[in-house]
Scaffold this motif. Structure first.
Motif, PDB file in Angstrom:
ATOM      1  N   UNK A  31       0.833  -1.205   0.000  1.00 30.61           N
ATOM      2  CA  UNK A  31       0.000   0.000   0.000  1.00 30.61           C
ATOM      3  C   UNK A  31       0.866   1.253   0.000  1.00 30.61           C
ATOM      4  N   UNK A  32       2.039   1.181   0.598  1.00 25.90           N
ATOM      5  CA  UNK A  32       2.959   2.312   0.594  1.00 25.90           C
ATOM      6  C   UNK A  32       3.413   2.672  -0.811  1.00 25.90           C
ATOM      7  N   UNK A  33       3.584   1.660  -1.650  1.00 18.36           N
ATOM      8  CA  UNK A  33       3.980   1.899  -3.037  1.00 18.36           C
ATOM      9  C   UNK A  33       2.864   2.575  -3.825  1.00 18.36           C
ATOM     10  N   UNK A  34       1.637   2.440  -3.335  1.00 21.57           N
ATOM     11  CA  UNK A  34       0.497   3.102  -3.975  1.00 21.57           C
ATOM     12  C   UNK A  34       0.261   4.495  -3.399  1.00 21.57           C
ATOM     13  N   UNK A  35       1.110   4.902  -2.474  1.00 27.87           N
ATOM     14  CA  UNK A  35       0.999   6.249  -1.913  1.00 27.87           C
ATOM     15  C   UNK A  35       0.283   6.332  -0.586  1.00 27.87           C
ATOM     16  N   UNK A  36      -0.117   5.181  -0.031  1.00 25.54           N
ATOM     17  CA  UNK A  36      -0.785   5.187   1.262  1.00 25.54           C
ATOM     18  C   UNK A  36       0.258   5.297   2.375  1.00 25.54           C
ATOM     19  N   UNK A  37       0.086   6.222   3.315  1.00 24.22           N
ATOM     20  CA  UNK A  37       1.030   6.318   4.429  1.00 24.22           C
ATOM     21  C   UNK A  37       0.811   5.172   5.428  1.00 24.22           C
ATOM     22  N   UNK A  38       1.773   4.949   6.310  1.00 27.63           N
ATOM     23  CA  UNK A  38       1.595   3.955   7.368  1.00 27.63           C
ATOM     24  C   UNK A  38       0.339   4.304   8.161  1.00 27.63           C
ATOM     25  N   UNK A  39      -0.392   3.294   8.555  1.00 26.17           N
ATOM     26  CA  UNK A  39      -1.629   3.460   9.344  1.00 26.17           C
ATOM     27  C   UNK A  39      -2.668   4.328   8.639  1.00 26.17           C
ATOM     28  N   UNK A  40      -2.709   4.250   7.327  1.00 27.42           N
ATOM     29  CA  UNK A  40      -3.656   5.060   6.557  1.00 27.42           C
ATOM     30  C   UNK A  40      -5.103   4.802   6.956  1.00 27.42           C
ATOM     31  N   UNK A  41      -5.380   3.538   7.336  1.00 30.29           N
ATOM     32  CA  UNK A  41      -6.764   3.189   7.672  1.00 30.29           C
ATOM     33  C   UNK A  41      -7.249   3.865   8.949  1.00 30.29           C
ATOM     34  N   UNK A  42      -6.350   4.470   9.707  1.00 30.29           N
ATOM     35  CA  UNK A  42      -6.729   5.180  10.934  1.00 30.29           C
ATOM     36  C   UNK A  42      -7.002   6.662  10.703  1.00 30.29           C
ATOM     37  N   UNK A  43      -6.776   7.126   9.475  1.00 35.03           N
ATOM     38  CA  UNK A  43      -7.082   8.524   9.149  1.00 35.03           C
ATOM     39  C   UNK A  43      -8.600   8.711   9.155  1.00 35.03           C
ATOM     40  N   UNK A  44      -9.045   9.894   9.538  1.00 37.94           N
ATOM     41  CA  UNK A  44     -10.480  10.163   9.660  1.00 37.94           C
ATOM     42  C   UNK A  44     -11.277   9.820   8.411  1.00 37.94           C
ATOM     43  N   UNK A  45     -10.722  10.091   7.235  1.00 37.51           N
ATOM     44  CA  UNK A  45     -11.481   9.862   6.000  1.00 37.51           C
ATOM     45  C   UNK A  45     -11.777   8.375   5.776  1.00 37.51           C
ATOM     46  N   UNK A  46     -10.961   7.491   6.364  1.00 36.33           N
ATOM     47  CA  UNK A  46     -11.160   6.054   6.171  1.00 36.33           C
ATOM     48  C   UNK A  46     -11.952   5.407   7.300  1.00 36.33           C
ATOM     49  N   UNK A  47     -12.265   6.161   8.324  1.00 36.41           N
ATOM     50  CA  UNK A  47     -13.082   5.607   9.408  1.00 36.41           C
ATOM     51  C   UNK A  47     -14.524   5.526   8.941  1.00 36.41           C
ATOM     52  N   UNK A  48     -15.212   4.540   9.392  1.00 36.47           N
ATOM     53  CA  UNK A  48     -16.581   4.316   8.973  1.00 36.47           C
ATOM     54  C   UNK A  48     -17.440   5.557   9.201  1.00 36.47           C
ATOM     55  N   UNK A  49     -18.183   5.916   8.193  1.00 31.89           N
ATOM     56  CA  UNK A  49     -19.064   7.093   8.269  1.00 31.89           C
ATOM     57  C   UNK A  49     -20.280   6.840   9.132  1.00 31.89           C
ATOM     58  N   UNK A  50     -20.532   5.584   9.455  1.00 34.13           N
ATOM     59  CA  UNK A  50     -21.719   5.260  10.254  1.00 34.13           C
ATOM     60  C   UNK A  50     -21.473   5.439  11.745  1.00 34.13           C
TER      61      UNK A  50
END
Length: 51
Positions: A31-50
């Motif tokens: 995922x880093x090679x695709x431009x995702x930073x470490x722990x990207x899934x913890x960024x607000x935009x990736x947290x569930x909207x529900x």
């Protein structure tokens, strides 16, 4: 950017879930090679909207 735009035009889209499932299904993908930073899934935009 894709997540932001999709959420803006389609708040109920499932892109987040599909992307996370895809990365779980293919753990060798860097995922880093695709431009995702470490722990990207913890960024607000990736947290569930529900929540």
């Amino acid at each position: 950017m894709i997540q932001y735009f999709l959420f803006t035009v389609s708040p109920n889209n499932t892109f987040e879930d599909k992307l996370k499932a895809l990365l779980v299904a293919y753990p060798n993908i860097d995922a880093g090679a695709m431009g995702f930073p470490d722990s990207w899934e913890n960024e607000d935009i990736w947290k569930s909207k529900s929540n």
